[in-house]
Design a protein around this motif. Structure first.
Motif, PDB file in Angstrom:
ATOM      1  N   GLY A 306      16.203 -34.499  20.166  1.00 10.65           N
ATOM      2  CA  GLY A 306      17.568 -34.110  20.539  1.00 10.65           C
ATOM      3  C   GLY A 306      18.376 -35.233  21.133  1.00 10.65           C
ATOM      4  N   SER A 307      18.038 -36.471  20.818  1.00  7.89           N
ATOM      5  CA  SER A 307      18.699 -37.649  21.388  1.00  7.89           C
ATOM      6  C   SER A 307      20.152 -37.747  20.939  1.00  7.89           C
ATOM      7  CB  SER A 307      17.963 -38.909  20.945  1.00  7.89           C
ATOM      8  OG  SER A 307      18.103 -39.079  19.534  1.00  7.89           O
ATOM      9  N   PRO A 308      20.947 -38.594  21.607  1.00  9.36           N
ATOM     10  CA  PRO A 308      22.326 -38.797  21.147  1.00  9.36           C
ATOM     11  C   PRO A 308      22.407 -39.245  19.685  1.00  9.36           C
ATOM     12  CG  PRO A 308      22.054 -39.694  23.348  1.00  9.36           C
ATOM     13  CD  PRO A 308      20.688 -39.281  22.882  1.00  9.36           C
ATOM     14  N   GLU A 309      21.446 -40.073  19.248  1.00 10.36           N
ATOM     15  CA  GLU A 309      21.433 -40.494  17.848  1.00 10.36           C
ATOM     16  C   GLU A 309      21.198 -39.301  16.926  1.00 10.36           C
ATOM     17  OE1 GLU A 309      20.443 -44.047  20.325  1.00 10.36           O
ATOM     18  OE2 GLU A 309      19.783 -41.958  20.273  1.00 10.36           O
ATOM     19  N   ALA A 310      20.297 -38.407  17.333  1.00  9.63           N
ATOM     20  CA  ALA A 310      20.053 -37.201  16.537  1.00  9.63           C
ATOM     21  C   ALA A 310      21.299 -36.336  16.477  1.00  9.63           C
ATOM     22  CB  ALA A 310      18.883 -36.412  17.122  1.00  9.63           C
ATOM     23  N   MET A 311      22.007 -36.235  17.596  1.00  7.34           N
ATOM     24  CA  MET A 311      23.221 -35.425  17.619  1.00  7.34           C
ATOM     25  C   MET A 311      24.323 -36.028  16.757  1.00  7.34           C
ATOM     26  SD  MET A 311      22.429 -32.729  19.323  1.00  7.34           S
ATOM     27  CE  MET A 311      20.889 -32.927  18.390  1.00  7.34           C
ATOM     28  N   ASN A 312      24.376 -37.354  16.691  1.00  8.75           N
ATOM     29  CA  ASN A 312      25.328 -37.996  15.785  1.00  8.75           C
ATOM     30  C   ASN A 312      25.001 -37.650  14.335  1.00  8.75           C
ATOM     31  OD1 ASN A 312      26.812 -39.257  17.801  1.00  8.75           O
ATOM     32  ND2 ASN A 312      25.591 -41.133  17.749  1.00  8.75           N
ATOM     33  N   ASP A 313      23.705 -37.672  14.002  1.00  8.18           N
ATOM     34  CA  ASP A 313      23.284 -37.293  12.652  1.00  8.18           C
ATOM     35  C   ASP A 313      23.640 -35.838  12.369  1.00  8.18           C
ATOM     36  OD1 ASP A 313      22.223 -39.804  12.100  1.00  8.18           O
ATOM     37  OD2 ASP A 313      20.209 -39.268  12.797  1.00  8.18           O
ATOM     38  N   TRP A 314      23.381 -34.975  13.334  1.00  5.93           N
ATOM     39  CA  TRP A 314      23.696 -33.553  13.161  1.00  5.93           C
ATOM     40  C   TRP A 314      25.196 -33.348  12.951  1.00  5.93           C
ATOM     41  CZ3 TRP A 314      21.123 -28.724  15.345  1.00  5.93           C
ATOM     42  CH2 TRP A 314      19.749 -28.747  15.108  1.00  5.93           C
ATOM     43  N   ASN A 315      25.984 -34.062  13.707  1.00  8.51           N
ATOM     44  CA  ASN A 315      27.432 -33.925  13.573  1.00  8.51           C
ATOM     45  C   ASN A 315      27.890 -34.336  12.174  1.00  8.51           C
ATOM     46  OD1 ASN A 315      30.178 -33.522  14.497  1.00  8.51           O
ATOM     47  ND2 ASN A 315      30.354 -35.746  14.586  1.00  8.51           N
ATOM     48  N   GLU A 316      27.346 -35.448  11.668  1.00 10.73           N
ATOM     49  CA  GLU A 316      27.692 -35.885  10.317  1.00 10.73           C
ATOM     50  C   GLU A 316      27.275 -34.852   9.281  1.00 10.73           C
ATOM     51  OE1 GLU A 316      26.794 -39.776   8.946  1.00 10.73           O
ATOM     52  OE2 GLU A 316      27.169 -40.726  10.885  1.00 10.73           O
ATOM     53  N   LEU A 317      26.090 -34.302   9.445  1.00 10.81           N
ATOM     54  CA  LEU A 317      25.614 -33.320   8.474  1.00 10.81           C
ATOM     55  C   LEU A 317      26.396 -32.014   8.567  1.00 10.81           C
ATOM     56  CD1 LEU A 317      21.899 -34.250   8.699  1.00 10.81           C
ATOM     57  CD2 LEU A 317      23.086 -33.844   6.545  1.00 10.81           C
ATOM     58  N   TYR A 318      26.742 -31.605   9.777  1.00  6.40           N
ATOM     59  CA  TYR A 318      27.586 -30.426   9.930  1.00  6.40           C
ATOM     60  C   TYR A 318      28.902 -30.621   9.181  1.00  6.40           C
ATOM     61  CZ  TYR A 318      30.888 -27.172  12.085  1.00  6.40           C
ATOM     62  OH  TYR A 318      31.864 -26.221  12.288  1.00  6.40           O
ATOM     63  N   ASN A 319      29.533 -31.765   9.392  1.00  8.01           N
ATOM     64  CA  ASN A 319      30.801 -32.043   8.709  1.00  8.01           C
ATOM     65  C   ASN A 319      30.612 -32.098   7.199  1.00  8.01           C
ATOM     66  OD1 ASN A 319      32.388 -32.202  11.058  1.00  8.01           O
ATOM     67  ND2 ASN A 319      31.816 -34.342  11.387  1.00  8.01           N
ATOM     68  N   TYR A 320      29.482 -32.619   6.764  1.00  7.05           N
ATOM     69  CA  TYR A 320      29.223 -32.734   5.330  1.00  7.05           C
ATOM     70  C   TYR A 320      29.091 -31.364   4.662  1.00  7.05           C
ATOM     71  CZ  TYR A 320      26.829 -33.634   0.940  1.00  7.05           C
ATOM     72  OH  TYR A 320      26.477 -33.641  -0.390  1.00  7.05           O
ATOM     73  N   VAL A 321      28.214 -30.512   5.192  1.00  3.87           N
ATOM     74  CA  VAL A 321      27.965 -29.235   4.511  1.00  3.87           C
ATOM     75  C   VAL A 321      29.134 -28.266   4.653  1.00  3.87           C
ATOM     76  CG1 VAL A 321      25.456 -29.444   4.632  1.00  3.87           C
ATOM     77  CG2 VAL A 321      26.679 -28.262   6.475  1.00  3.87           C
ATOM     78  N   THR A 322      29.880 -28.362   5.751  1.00  2.00           N
ATOM     79  CA  THR A 322      31.046 -27.474   5.881  1.00  2.00           C
ATOM     80  C   THR A 322      32.199 -27.944   4.996  1.00  2.00           C
ATOM     81  OG1 THR A 322      31.770 -28.686   7.865  1.00  2.00           O
ATOM     82  CG2 THR A 322      30.479 -26.660   8.196  1.00  2.00           C
ATOM     83  N   LYS A 323      32.324 -29.262   4.799  1.00  2.00           N
ATOM     84  CA  LYS A 323      33.414 -29.785   3.959  1.00  2.00           C
ATOM     85  C   LYS A 323      33.138 -29.567   2.476  1.00  2.00           C
ATOM     86  CE  LYS A 323      35.813 -34.044   2.611  1.00  2.00           C
ATOM     87  NZ  LYS A 323      35.976 -35.508   2.870  1.00  2.00           N
ATOM     88  N   ASN A 345      21.348 -29.112  22.917  1.00  2.00           N
ATOM     89  CA  ASN A 345      22.198 -30.300  23.025  1.00  2.00           C
ATOM     90  C   ASN A 345      23.390 -30.224  22.082  1.00  2.00           C
ATOM     91  OD1 ASN A 345      20.620 -31.373  25.009  1.00  2.00           O
ATOM     92  ND2 ASN A 345      19.706 -32.988  23.772  1.00  2.00           N
ATOM     93  N   PHE A 346      23.151 -29.761  20.858  1.00  2.00           N
ATOM     94  CA  PHE A 346      24.255 -29.664  19.898  1.00  2.00           C
ATOM     95  C   PHE A 346      25.254 -28.590  20.330  1.00  2.00           C
ATOM     96  CE2 PHE A 346      26.199 -28.566  15.744  1.00  2.00           C
ATOM     97  CZ  PHE A 346      26.588 -29.842  15.344  1.00  2.00           C
ATOM     98  N   ALA A 347      24.744 -27.475  20.827  1.00  2.00           N
ATOM     99  CA  ALA A 347      25.631 -26.391  21.262  1.00  2.00           C
ATOM    100  C   ALA A 347      26.482 -26.814  22.455  1.00  2.00           C
ATOM    101  CB  ALA A 347      24.806 -25.152  21.617  1.00  2.00           C
ATOM    102  N   LYS A 348      25.918 -27.611  23.353  1.00  2.00           N
ATOM    103  CA  LYS A 348      26.695 -28.072  24.513  1.00  2.00           C
ATOM    104  C   LYS A 348      27.773 -29.065  24.098  1.00  2.00           C
ATOM    105  CE  LYS A 348      22.792 -27.420  27.669  1.00  2.00           C
ATOM    106  NZ  LYS A 348      21.746 -28.096  28.463  1.00  2.00           N
ATOM    107  N   LEU A 349      27.501 -29.851  23.059  1.00  2.00           N
ATOM    108  CA  LEU A 349      28.503 -30.797  22.561  1.00  2.00           C
ATOM    109  C   LEU A 349      29.617 -30.099  21.804  1.00  2.00           C
ATOM    110  CD1 LEU A 349      26.216 -33.704  21.263  1.00  2.00           C
ATOM    111  CD2 LEU A 349      27.851 -33.840  23.152  1.00  2.00           C
ATOM    112  N   TYR A 350      29.257 -29.044  21.034  1.00  2.00           N
ATOM    113  CA  TYR A 350      30.222 -28.389  20.146  1.00  2.00           C
ATOM    114  C   TYR A 350      30.125 -26.862  20.266  1.00  2.00           C
ATOM    115  CZ  TYR A 350      29.847 -33.065  18.092  1.00  2.00           C
ATOM    116  OH  TYR A 350      29.804 -34.420  17.900  1.00  2.00           O
ATOM    117  N   PRO A 351      30.373 -26.309  21.433  1.00  2.00           N
ATOM    118  CA  PRO A 351      30.207 -24.858  21.603  1.00  2.00           C
ATOM    119  C   PRO A 351      31.122 -24.041  20.700  1.00  2.00           C
ATOM    120  CG  PRO A 351      31.391 -25.803  23.460  1.00  2.00           C
ATOM    121  CD  PRO A 351      30.861 -26.951  22.661  1.00  2.00           C
TER     122      PRO A 351
END
Length: 488
Positions: A306-323, A345-351
């Motif tokens: 759940g590191s910041p790097e992992a959250m950056n990856d998750w954010n990119e993938l979230y944007n990818y699959v939703t777009k 961690n992801f929920a706290k960043l993007y509730p």
């Protein structure tokens, strides 16, 4: 005259013979492999897919994989701006992709490095070009798989940019790569000639679009097989398989392996659930959701805790699959064991993106697991990995405030509903050190949380593994909180 004609005929026959021999030497015999033939595409932006819309679907390696089919496994190890020169600005040597390409243990390696090296700040070290390239070739040759290596001629440069010039590529780099191929006895794939008249496919004069990437793929596919190919269209990226009767697409996003499983028919709004960790573990709830029109998504961010790097990856993938695949802007998150670190961690960043959280035997405090500070036995190997992933010292980790049990105020303010499936005898991630602390804090903040103790089945691994008593209960919880109405 007759003598001259005879010499010409002999010369032509020799040329045709040599071409046939060269062509034969480049072919891969699929029958010799008991597994899908693994191709590592090693290069810079033209491999990565810079400037290509929907890169995981349309990059050169992805299109090559679709053309070649199920008996091949093509991976993209491209990294923008990188070069072969160790003293250059961005050496490929220092990338995670180079490490991953070696770990992939490929059967075939396509080397497409060099164009960034001709930038003036890099090309001043061109005297190292042969030594650096030969060293990388040797590293790949000595892998346990002993792959067949192909050196690729650069695609055309139609407009000078960023210090990359057509003159440097054509007059210096190209002859050097041809000499290298000869000295190292490597077949060379000509990516230049097939695209020389296709400047319209190069928006910036350097990088090809999806159509241009398709030409690259066709050229490589013919070199490897001797057969002609045409681009294969697709809606979803990666290889299609079946998961419990549903279409599953395994694809690569940068160096991450991802899965997207589709329902037979989407429920209104294209709902989905994101599995954070341990694919195919207790899949009954996901199967219920699929039957109700949810998609299931998974990405392997193993050992990132759940590191910041992992959250950056998750954010990119979230944007990818939703777009690109129009999944709902709201997502339900599912975290098993250490997967709890990711979903919280992801929920706290993007509730605002979260419909609900589902956790099973979740790790809620790293001091408990893998730290083993109190009752949990912890795991010293995983603790070391965690410290590295989170960039923490031992002392910093003991004071760490980025746990699921910490900073729950925003989740409560957004009224994020949470469900924890727990085992009452879990000594690996004890409830007293994890779920019960989180529940106490979240409820006091006005948060909504359900705790379901599972008691009916056999428990294993210090009580951390147990059957789920009622998968439908959690599925109904997720569906209700997605649509705020009774189950579908």
């Amino acid at each position: 005259m007759k003598g001259q004609l005879l010499k010409t005929k002999i010369l032509l026959v020799c040329i045709v013979f040599n071409c046939a021999c060269y062509s034969q030497s480049t072919l891969i015999d699929v029958a010799k492999y008991a597994h899908p033939i693994k191709i590592a595409c090693v290069g810079a932006s033209t491999v990565y897919g810079a400037n290509i819309d929907n890169r995981p679907l349309n990059s050169f390696p992805t299109q090559l994989g679709r053309m070649l089919g199920d008996k091949w496994d093509v991976h993209n190890f491209g990294v923008n701006s990188t070069g072969i020169l160790k003293k250059g600005e961005f050496p490929y040597w220092n990338t995670d992709a180079f490490k991953a390409a070696r770990a992939f243990n490929p059967d075939v390696v396509l080397l497409i490095l060099g164009v960034n090296d001709v930038k003036p700040q890099n090309w001043k070290y061109k005297s190292d070009f042969f030594d650096n390239y030969k060293e990388m070739i040797g590293i790949f040759r000595n892998l346990p798989s002993h792959p067949k290596i192909y050196l690729c001629r650069e695609i055309p440069v139609f407009q000078d940019h960023w210090g990359i010039t057509a003159k440097a590529v054509n007059k210096e780099l190209d002859p050097m790569k041809k000499k290298l191929a000869k000295e190292e006895h490597l077949p060379m794939i000509d990516l230049y000639t097939p695209m020389i008249n296709d400047s319209a496919m190069f928006g910036d004069g350097i990088h090809p679009d999806a159509e241009g990437a398709g030409i690259m793929a066709k050229t490589v596919a013919k070199t490897l097989t001797g057969k002609d190919f045409q681009p294969v269209s697709a809606i979803y990226p990666g290889k299609k398989s079946e998961w419990f009767g549903y279409d599953c697409y395994d694809f690569q996003y940068d160096l991450l392996d991802a899965k997207l499983v589709l329902p037979h028919s989407f429920a209104q709004g294209n709902p989905w659930i994101w599995n954070a960790y341990f694919w195919n573990w207790h899949p009954d709830m996901e199967r219920i959701l699929l039957s109700k029109g949810f998609a299931v998504f998974y990405v392997n961010t193993s050992d990132m805790f759940g590191s910041p790097e992992a959250m950056n990856d998750w954010n990119e993938l979230y944007n990818y699959v939703t777009k690109y695949y129009h999944l709902n802007k709201k997502v339900a998150l599912e975290g098993v064991s250490r997967g709890g670190l990711y979903i919280y961690n992801f929920a706290k960043l993007y509730p605002e993106r979260i419909s609900s959280l589902y956790a099973e035997a979740p790790v809620c405090d790293i001091k408990s697991w893998p730290g083993g500070v109190e009752k949990s036995p912890g795991d010293t190997t995983e603790w070391k990995k965690l410290l590295k992933a989170l960039h923490l010292t031992q002392e910093q980790a003991l004071q760490y405030k980025g746990n699921p049990i910490d900073s729950l105020e925003k989740l409560a303010a957004y009224h994020i509903p949470i469900w924890h499936n727990i085992g009452l005898h879990d000594s690996l991630a004890p409830n007293e050190e994890n779920t019960f602390i989180l529940v106490n804090k979240y409820v006091r903040l006005g948060g909504q949380i359900v705790v379901y103790p599972n008691t009916k089945g056999k428990i294993e691994l210090h009580g951390h593994h147990y059957p789920i008593d009622d998968p439908a209960a959690a599925a109904n919880f997720i569906m209700y909180n997605y649509f705020k109405k009774p189950d579908l």
